[in-house]
Design an enzyme around this catalytic site. Structure first.
Site, PDB file in Angstrom:
ATOM      1  N   GLY A  91      33.034 -12.332   0.311  1.00 47.40           N
ATOM      2  CA  GLY A  91      34.135 -13.124   0.853  1.00 47.40           C
ATOM      3  C   GLY A  91      34.623 -12.549   2.171  1.00 47.40           C
ATOM      4  N   VAL A 106      32.146  -0.745  15.107  1.00 45.46           N
ATOM      5  CA  VAL A 106      30.795  -0.204  14.867  1.00 45.46           C
ATOM      6  C   VAL A 106      29.947  -0.325  16.123  1.00 45.46           C
ATOM      7  CG1 VAL A 106      28.632  -0.576  13.602  1.00 45.46           C
ATOM      8  CG2 VAL A 106      30.814  -0.588  12.369  1.00 45.46           C
ATOM      9  N   ARG A 135      30.834  -0.679  19.292  1.00 43.86           N
ATOM     10  CA  ARG A 135      31.285   0.136  20.428  1.00 43.86           C
ATOM     11  C   ARG A 135      31.136   1.631  20.156  1.00 43.86           C
ATOM     12  NH1 ARG A 135      36.046  -3.247  23.606  1.00 43.86           N
ATOM     13  NH2 ARG A 135      34.614  -4.935  24.185  1.00 43.86           N
ATOM     14  N   ARG A 157      25.981 -15.055   0.123  1.00 40.53           N
ATOM     15  CA  ARG A 157      25.538 -14.308  -1.052  1.00 40.53           C
ATOM     16  C   ARG A 157      24.035 -14.532  -1.213  1.00 40.53           C
ATOM     17  NH1 ARG A 157      30.345 -12.750  -3.076  1.00 40.53           N
ATOM     18  NH2 ARG A 157      32.119 -14.150  -2.748  1.00 40.53           N
ATOM     19  N   ASP A 188      32.706  -4.764  -3.662  1.00 41.38           N
ATOM     20  CA  ASP A 188      31.878  -3.988  -4.586  1.00 41.38           C
ATOM     21  C   ASP A 188      30.461  -4.544  -4.726  1.00 41.38           C
ATOM     22  OD1 ASP A 188      32.653  -6.258  -5.952  1.00 41.38           O
ATOM     23  OD2 ASP A 188      33.507  -5.206  -7.661  1.00 41.38           O
ATOM     24  N   THR A 202      38.049  -6.775   1.790  1.00 41.29           N
ATOM     25  CA  THR A 202      38.415  -7.752   0.768  1.00 41.29           C
ATOM     26  C   THR A 202      39.927  -7.823   0.687  1.00 41.29           C
ATOM     27  OG1 THR A 202      38.476  -8.211  -1.618  1.00 41.29           O
ATOM     28  CG2 THR A 202      38.070  -5.940  -0.974  1.00 41.29           C
ATOM     29  N   ASP A 249      41.747  -8.594  -1.778  1.00 40.42           N
ATOM     30  CA  ASP A 249      42.291  -8.260  -3.093  1.00 40.42           C
ATOM     31  C   ASP A 249      42.705  -6.798  -3.223  1.00 40.42           C
ATOM     32  OD1 ASP A 249      41.988 -10.822  -3.992  1.00 40.42           O
ATOM     33  OD2 ASP A 249      40.133 -10.456  -5.094  1.00 40.42           O
ATOM     34  N   ASP A 294      40.929  -4.329  -4.211  1.00 42.45           N
ATOM     35  CA  ASP A 294      40.490  -3.918  -5.539  1.00 42.45           C
ATOM     36  C   ASP A 294      39.329  -2.927  -5.512  1.00 42.45           C
ATOM     37  OD1 ASP A 294      38.627  -5.691  -4.547  1.00 42.45           O
ATOM     38  OD2 ASP A 294      38.481  -6.904  -6.359  1.00 42.45           O
ATOM     39  N   ARG A 312      60.446 -21.372  -0.740  1.00 39.32           N
ATOM     40  CA  ARG A 312      61.783 -21.119  -1.293  1.00 39.32           C
ATOM     41  C   ARG A 312      62.820 -22.088  -0.714  1.00 39.32           C
ATOM     42  NH1 ARG A 312      64.150 -17.374  -4.262  1.00 39.32           N
ATOM     43  NH2 ARG A 312      62.465 -15.853  -4.191  1.00 39.32           N
ATOM     44  N   ARG A 320      41.964 -11.666  -9.028  1.00 39.15           N
ATOM     45  CA  ARG A 320      41.297 -11.980 -10.296  1.00 39.15           C
ATOM     46  C   ARG A 320      41.389 -10.816 -11.281  1.00 39.15           C
ATOM     47  NH1 ARG A 320      36.698 -12.798  -8.337  1.00 39.15           N
ATOM     48  NH2 ARG A 320      35.754 -10.813  -8.853  1.00 39.15           N
ATOM     49  N   GLU A 333      61.611 -14.157  -8.530  1.00 39.61           N
ATOM     50  CA  GLU A 333      62.368 -13.912  -9.759  1.00 39.61           C
ATOM     51  C   GLU A 333      61.496 -13.318 -10.856  1.00 39.61           C
ATOM     52  OE1 GLU A 333      64.933 -15.515  -7.253  1.00 39.61           O
ATOM     53  OE2 GLU A 333      63.100 -16.625  -7.748  1.00 39.61           O
ATOM     54  N   GLU A 348      46.003 -14.752  -9.945  1.00 39.95           N
ATOM     55  CA  GLU A 348      45.074 -15.677 -10.595  1.00 39.95           C
ATOM     56  C   GLU A 348      44.458 -15.103 -11.865  1.00 39.95           C
ATOM     57  OE1 GLU A 348      41.460 -16.524  -8.366  1.00 39.95           O
ATOM     58  OE2 GLU A 348      41.763 -14.715  -7.175  1.00 39.95           O
ATOM     59  N   HIS A 367      42.352 -20.322  -0.569  1.00 41.89           N
ATOM     60  CA  HIS A 367      41.650 -19.640   0.506  1.00 41.89           C
ATOM     61  C   HIS A 367      42.450 -19.505   1.791  1.00 41.89           C
ATOM     62  CE1 HIS A 367      38.267 -20.263  -2.208  1.00 41.89           C
ATOM     63  NE2 HIS A 367      37.645 -19.321  -1.526  1.00 41.89           N
ATOM     64  N   GLN A 419      44.792 -17.720   2.056  1.00 39.41           N
ATOM     65  CA  GLN A 419      45.127 -16.298   2.086  1.00 39.41           C
ATOM     66  C   GLN A 419      44.090 -15.466   2.837  1.00 39.41           C
ATOM     67  OE1 GLN A 419      46.624 -15.136  -2.143  1.00 39.41           O
ATOM     68  NE2 GLN A 419      45.652 -17.137  -2.307  1.00 39.41           N
ATOM     69  N   ARG A 420      42.880 -15.972   2.931  1.00 35.62           N
ATOM     70  CA  ARG A 420      41.801 -15.231   3.599  1.00 35.62           C
ATOM     71  C   ARG A 420      41.846 -15.383   5.114  1.00 35.62           C
ATOM     72  NH1 ARG A 420      37.907 -13.321   0.306  1.00 35.62           N
ATOM     73  NH2 ARG A 420      37.439 -14.379  -1.652  1.00 35.62           N
TER      74      ARG A 420
END
Length: 328
Positions: A15, A27, A29, A76, A107, A130, A132, A134, A159, A176, A192, A227, A258, A260-261
């Site tokens: 992703g 990398v 430069r 992928r 990963d 990534t 996430d 993670d 809000r 995830r 909240e 999620e 997406h 968010q990406r």
């Protein structure tokens, strides 16, 4: 392993995340600085198998530090998971004179790079990209900080609507397996309630929390949901349950997905990418291989691929306690 490196390949895989372009730039430069040739590999491992390479120099990466996504594209590759696919990739790299790799991804990217490096005694270094956050071995992955800022801005806008109409909003964010995004944006946006995979609040406790907020005089509520949260099958099931048990609320769901990406990387991610790219190239030139470059205690640190892949990033327990106090 110690051999003279003359040409380094750089690729992005999995992703996309804001900051990947800044890492590619770093990398390329750093290679130019050390008078090492550099090649960009399009579409990750799939492009490696097909020999989809382009020679890059310092000017090739101008004006990309501020761009989201990845100019090298991402894909992928099922074929790379096979010995035959990895053999094709090795042959293409050899033909192009590429004798080391910097892989930018998560990963899955590191697992593929680790296996490839072991099979062909090929120098590889990883940069974690990534949103996430993670990956074990770094407090921040590329794109994480940008994603937090993006999500907080969106929640602030939601809000306004929630307050105007006395509504309860469930806002699903990415995460995830871990709740880093949800926990941080939940605190930062004043949610909240925050639902994350690491903490099973339970439906009854969720209702009690929302009722407590209602009794305290709150006319609207924001609940941030990772999620991967385990309370319900999905965020829409949570909505239905709350609607059935709290008729005083209009309940809405917003799945940020997406969005968010995307977007221009934050200053933090641009600087982090620049630091990681320099360290990755220079460690390769120093004879290191099969490591991920990460950020620990505000310093660049190396974590073996195997640990980065198998280890688990941990939620910030102090921040979790802060969130409990703030939602009182």
């Amino acid at each position: 392993m110690s051999k003279t490196i003359k040409k380094i390949g750089v690729m992005t895989s999995g992703g996309d995340s804001p900051g990947m372009n800044a890492a590619v730039r770093s990398v390329v430069r750093t290679c130019a600085y050390h008078r090492i040739a550099c090649a960009g590999i399009y579409r990750g491992f799939e492009g490696m198998i097909e020999g989809d390479f382009i020679d890059m120099d310092a000017r090739s990466v101008k004006d990309i530090i501020n761009k989201g996504g990845t100019i090298l594209k991402s894909a992928r590759s099922k074929e790379f998971r096979t010995p035959e696919g990895r053999k094709k990739a090795y042959d293409k790299l050899t033909e192009a004179g590429i004798d080391a790799l910097v892989t930018i991804g998560g990963d899955g990217t590191f697992t593929g790079a680790m296996i490839f490096g072991q099979e062909y005694d090929f120098p590889v270094m990883g940069i974690p990209g990534t949103i996430d956050n993670d990956i074990f071995g770094t407090t921040h992955t590329l794109g994480y900080d940008t994603a937090l800022n993006t999500v907080v801005e969106v929640i602030d806008k939601i809000r306004d609507t929630a307050s105007s109409h006395n509504r309860l909003f469930f806002i699903e964010v990415m995460g995830r397996d871990v709740g880093h995004i949800a926990l941080n944006v939940g605190v930062g946006a004043g949610a909240e309630e925050i639902l994350i995979p690491e903490e099973d609040l339970g439906l009854d406790r969720l209702l009690e929390s929302l009722r407590r907020s209602k009794r305290s005089g709150k006319s609207s509520s924001i609940v941030v949901v990772a999620e991967g949260d385990k309370i319900g099958k999905n965020v829409f099931e949570l909505k239905d349950y709350v609607e059935a048990n709290m008729t005083e609320y209009e309940v809405r769901v917003s799945v940020l997905g997406h969005m968010q990406r995307g977007g221009s990387p934050s200053c933090f991610d641009r600087v982090l990418a620049s630091r990681m790219g320099v360290r990755a190239v220079e460690e390769l030139l120093n004879g290191k291989t099969a490591y991920m470059v990460g950020l620990l205690n505000d310093k660049m640190a190396l974590t073996p691929f195997e640990q980065a892949v198998k280890g688990k990033s941990k939620i910030n327990m102090e921040l979790l306690r802060v969130s409990e106090i703030m939602t009182t």
